[in-house]
Structures are given as structure tokens and as C-alpha cells.
Scaffold this active site. Sequence first.
Site, PDB file in Angstrom:
ATOM      1  N   LYS A 279       0.837  -1.196   0.000  1.00  0.00           N
ATOM      2  CA  LYS A 279       0.000   0.000   0.000  1.00  0.00           C
ATOM      3  C   LYS A 279       0.873   1.248   0.000  1.00  0.00           C
ATOM      4  O   LYS A 279       2.003   1.215   0.484  1.00  0.00           O
ATOM      5  CB  LYS A 279      -0.849   0.027   1.297  1.00  0.00           C
ATOM      6  CG  LYS A 279      -1.975  -0.968   1.336  1.00  0.00           C
ATOM      7  CD  LYS A 279      -2.771  -0.828   2.639  1.00  0.00           C
ATOM      8  CE  LYS A 279      -3.895  -1.831   2.716  1.00  0.00           C
ATOM      9  NZ  LYS A 279      -4.939  -1.662   1.714  1.00  0.00           N
ATOM     10  N   ARG A 353     -10.300 -11.453   2.094  1.00  0.00           N
ATOM     11  CA  ARG A 353     -11.173 -12.513   1.561  1.00  0.00           C
ATOM     12  C   ARG A 353     -10.481 -13.877   1.644  1.00  0.00           C
ATOM     13  O   ARG A 353     -11.145 -14.895   1.734  1.00  0.00           O
ATOM     14  CB  ARG A 353     -11.606 -12.154   0.134  1.00  0.00           C
ATOM     15  CG  ARG A 353     -10.501 -12.038  -0.849  1.00  0.00           C
ATOM     16  CD  ARG A 353     -10.878 -11.222  -2.084  1.00  0.00           C
ATOM     17  NE  ARG A 353     -10.851  -9.788  -1.825  1.00  0.00           N
ATOM     18  CZ  ARG A 353     -11.135  -8.858  -2.737  1.00  0.00           C
ATOM     19  NH1 ARG A 353     -11.492  -9.199  -3.959  1.00  0.00           N
ATOM     20  NH2 ARG A 353     -11.070  -7.574  -2.429  1.00  0.00           N
TER      21      ARG A 353
HETATM   22  N1  BES Z   1      -7.999  -3.719   4.399  1.00  0.00           N
HETATM   23  C1  BES Z   1      -8.235  -3.352   3.067  1.00  0.00           C
HETATM   24  C2  BES Z   1      -9.555  -2.629   2.862  1.00  0.00           C
HETATM   25  C3  BES Z   1      -9.714  -1.293   3.523  1.00  0.00           C
HETATM   26  C4  BES Z   1      -9.570  -0.143   2.782  1.00  0.00           C
HETATM   27  C5  BES Z   1     -10.055  -1.209   4.839  1.00  0.00           C
HETATM   28  C6  BES Z   1      -9.754   1.076   3.391  1.00  0.00           C
HETATM   29  C7  BES Z   1     -10.230   0.026   5.441  1.00  0.00           C
HETATM   30  C8  BES Z   1     -10.092   1.158   4.711  1.00  0.00           C
HETATM   31  C9  BES Z   1      -8.248  -4.578   2.169  1.00  0.00           C
HETATM   32  O1  BES Z   1      -7.488  -5.643   2.591  1.00  0.00           O
HETATM   33  C10 BES Z   1      -7.714  -4.150   0.854  1.00  0.00           C
HETATM   34  O2  BES Z   1      -6.589  -3.752   0.803  1.00  0.00           O
HETATM   35  N2  BES Z   1      -8.527  -4.229  -0.185  1.00  0.00           N
HETATM   36  C11 BES Z   1      -8.141  -3.828  -1.486  1.00  0.00           C
HETATM   37  C12 BES Z   1      -8.594  -4.859  -2.462  1.00  0.00           C
HETATM   38  C13 BES Z   1      -8.053  -4.662  -3.847  1.00  0.00           C
HETATM   39  C14 BES Z   1      -6.590  -4.953  -3.881  1.00  0.00           C
HETATM   40  C15 BES Z   1      -8.792  -5.588  -4.797  1.00  0.00           C
HETATM   41  C16 BES Z   1      -8.814  -2.492  -1.769  1.00  0.00           C
HETATM   42  O3  BES Z   1      -9.960  -2.315  -1.412  1.00  0.00           O
HETATM   43  O4  BES Z   1      -8.154  -1.627  -2.331  1.00  0.00           O
HETATM   44 ZN    ZN Z   2      -5.420  -5.503   1.983  1.00  0.00          ZN
END
Ligand code: BES
Ligand code: ZN
Length: 502
Positions: A279, A353
Site C-alpha cells: 500500500k 477474503r
Molecule cells: N484492508 C483493506 C480494505 C480497507 C480499505 C479497509 C480502506 C479500510 C479502509 C483490504 O485488505 C484491501 O486492501 N482491499 C483492497 C482490495 C483490492 C486490492 C482488490 C482495496 O480495497 O483496495
Molecule cells: Zn489488503
Amino acid sequence: MQITLNSEPIAQIQTEALVTYVFEKDGRIEGTLAQLDAATGGRLKALAEGGELAGKPLEMTLLHYPAGLAAQRLLVVGAGKPEKFTLAELRRLAGAALRHLKARSVKRIVFVPRESDCTSAAAQALVEGLIIGAMDSDKYKTEKKNGNKEIEAVQLAGWEATRLAEVEQGIARGRVVAESQNFTRDLVNEPSNRLTPCMLADRAQAMARESGLSVDILDENRIRELKMGALLSVAQGSDEPPRLIVVTHNPPQTPAAGGPIIGLVGKAITFDTGGISIKPSEGMEKMKYDMAGGATMLGVMRAIAHLKPPVKVIAVIPATENMPGGRAQKPGDVQVAMSGKSIEVINTDAEGRLVLADGIAYAKQLGATHLVDAATLTGAIVVALANVNVGVFGNQPAYTERLLASARNAGEKMWPMPLDDDYREMIKSTIADIQNVGSGKGGGAVTAAMFLKEFAEETPWIHLDIAGTAWLDEAKPWAAKGASGVAVRTLVDFVMNFGSNG
Ligand code: BES
Ligand code: ZN
Ligand code: ZN
């Protein structure tokens, strides 16, 4: 914080602050307010006529040493339009009033609900608002910002003498629910160095023992024996070992054989760096709250332990970090989940997931007939619903509707999202059974839910995406900045109703 009833006439109550509320365009100073107005020689009417007691939502009018009252202060909170006033507004109003007075170093208050709110349900909502409002997260501050500002005691006054027993019940239930929500919030606020998967397991175990729940903590070896390849694939990038936390409520009266068993599955990524699909650094510190789904289920279990519904409930919480270590999984890797399905990991940041896939499979193996999961799963749900509503997905509309009804009861905003078969196309993989992100643009929250549905299969299942709602970036008048504890109240109501309606 002590909460008790007070049955003295309100003008005679000696306290640091008496609190009540006024509706917008009410004009009529009646009921409780009329009593206070009479005692103060018409001051409230005069203020209302001068436009200072307009009743706008959460407007605070604080009078000091009001003549005619034994109280040192009278706080009149704006309650908005009477036709829009529900228990959700009452809950927030109570929290906002408490926070307003706490900031002014008041320690003892007496809350007088309006005549129309003298019910057990109102007492519960009120107490929930007070206890949620009282929490601040200054645990790691060596000098407390507010000094020793704590509300020590609240009394609820003005209830009809014939309803006191009922009201006491509402108070007791409100306390259990709100303290459980605060238990969740405490966990979610913890930084990841102070809440690793093992430490979360310890906290769960301590809570379970205190509350009389059974608990089983599965270590890496047992997780491996169960062939939880999806959970392990996320954990392999971290030096912190994963844990699978299982907490069970066995009802005191053995339920009929073949009765329902509720499985509550919560995502507990104690820190989500994204893994190799790392990230951006801005805002990454917030990813300590990526275990909010798991903490939610622990809070729900705590409440259930006290409220003892006649239904078996099993919480399954896969806990791990998502780190980009030397042994971390890489984009394109193929993993085999506990259910036997193979997964192509296109993006290691879509880890929630993966761990839920094995959590759901294990809950089913333990006998769950009805599933609910909660997870900070996608940024896409924030795009869809902002920080306002929880996204609700499900595979059986009647079952999902029951949860939405509980959300309304609990005063939490949740909104149903689609899950048509058409979205299934988007998670087809070239080389495995399924891939962990949707192909093409858009629908990120839906494809994530679609992925989970593959593991719930035919079992009635609901997925709550709380990514946008589990964290408050700014304080609200009724709640501190940080963890919100969203979905705890809804799920407690859901399980309690399940117990009575099957
Ligand atoms: N933990 C994140 C989702 C999240 C985003 C939680 C903002 C709280 C605030 C999750 O694991 C994630 O990173 N999801 C990705 C999925 C993508 C790579 C398909 C996302 O939502 O960007
Ligand atoms: Zn994530
Ligand atoms: Zn995550």
C-alpha cells in the site's frame, strides 16, 4: 460509570447537571420541560421565545445555577424535529450531552428523558449512548488531555413509578451492549505492535473466561493440519505467527437437536501493509484497524455471554498480519483453501477474503447453519457508501432482511448491496478455480463479496463490509475519534431475535 434511577421530583434533585431535551418548532414547553419551566419561573419559555432554545439537533443550552432548581446546571439539548426523533437520535443525544459535560469537568449528572421516552427500549438506548459517549482513547497518553475528567455517575430520573422494573431491565441490557461495543472499540484502537495475532488471541481468551464462554485458540500447527492454505498464504509473509480464534456460546438450556447454529466470522488482520502488492505509505498507519471485523465478533460474543440467548453461536476469527516479508506470497501465486478450492492471488492486498475463506469453511465444519461475516474488506465500499452505511451482502434475501431489521432496531446505518451471478464472471481465473480480485473495472466491493460467497456456498450467509464505518476520522459529538464499534449492536439484536424466533 455508575448508572442508577432517581425518583425524586426533578426540581429537587441535587446534582452537578440536570439534562433534558427540547424539540425543534416544539414551541410548546410541555411535560418534563413544563415542570422545569414552572420551577424556574418561566425561564425556559422566555428562552424559547427569544429563539435561544430552538431545538436544533444537538444544540446545547447550558444554564448555571438555575433559580428554582436544586441542580447546579441545567443542560437542554436540541432534539431536532419530533417526527424525526427515534431511539437512534436519543442514543446520540445522550452521548453528546455526556461528552459536552465531561469536557466541562462535570462528574455527576441526572438525565431526564421526555415523557414520550419513558420506556425500557428508550432506557436501553439512553444508557448505550452514555456509555459509548463516555469512552475516550487516551490509554497511551502519559498526560491525560482531559486531566481526570470522567463522568462518575449518571442517574435517570422522571420515570413512572409503575415502570421501574422494566426500565431497570433496559438499563442492564444497554450496559451490556454498550460495554461490549466499547470492548470492541478498545481492541480496534490498539496499535499493531500492541495487538499481534497472538495478543488478540490472549485478549479473546481472557474475555471468554471472564464471561463464561468456551474458547479454542488454534496455533500454526493446527491451522496447517486443517489445510487452511488461504489463511496461511497471508500469514507466511510475517514473522508473527497467525492464530485462529474460536469462541463459543452454548446456551444454558440445550437447544433442540438440529436447531440453528450461528457462525460469526470476523476478519482480523492486525496490520495490513498490502503485502508484496504494498500500500502507499500515506494513511497506512490506519491499517491497524483491519482487525475490526474480528473485534466486532468478540464484542458480540461478550454481550451474548451476558444476555444468554437460547441459540448456539460460534465466532471464528482468523488473525494474522499481512506483511511483505521474504517468504511472503507473491502476485500470481496459487493457493489451495481449506474447502479445496484453488485461488490465484492476483493482488496480495486482497488478503481479507483469503483469511475469511478459511474462516467460513471452518465455521461450517463446526456446524454453523447460518453465517454472518464482518470485515474491513474493501476500499470500494467507501467509494460506494462513503463513511455512512455498512454494505450488506447476502445469498438469501429473507435472511439478509432479518439483519437489516436488526440494524434498524440498533440504530445503525446499513444498506443492501447486489450480488447477482453476473459478477461471478469477474472472479474467474485462467489457471485456478477462482481469483482473489475482480477483473475489469468497478464493483470492487461486490466482487469481494462474490469471492466469499463461493465459500459460504448454500449456507445462508451475510457479509458486512465495514471498511468505511469501523473508523471515525473525526470525533462526533457523541463519540470519540477512532474505532466506532459499528455492527456490534446490530449483531447482538440479530442473535437475540434469532434465539426467540428460530
Ligand atoms: N484492508 C483493506 C480494505 C480497507 C480499505 C479497509 C480502506 C479500510 C479502509 C483490504 O485488505 C484491501 O486492501 N482491499 C483492497 C482490495 C483490492 C486490492 C482488490 C482495496 O480495497 O483496495
Ligand atoms: Zn489488503
Ligand atoms: Zn485488509
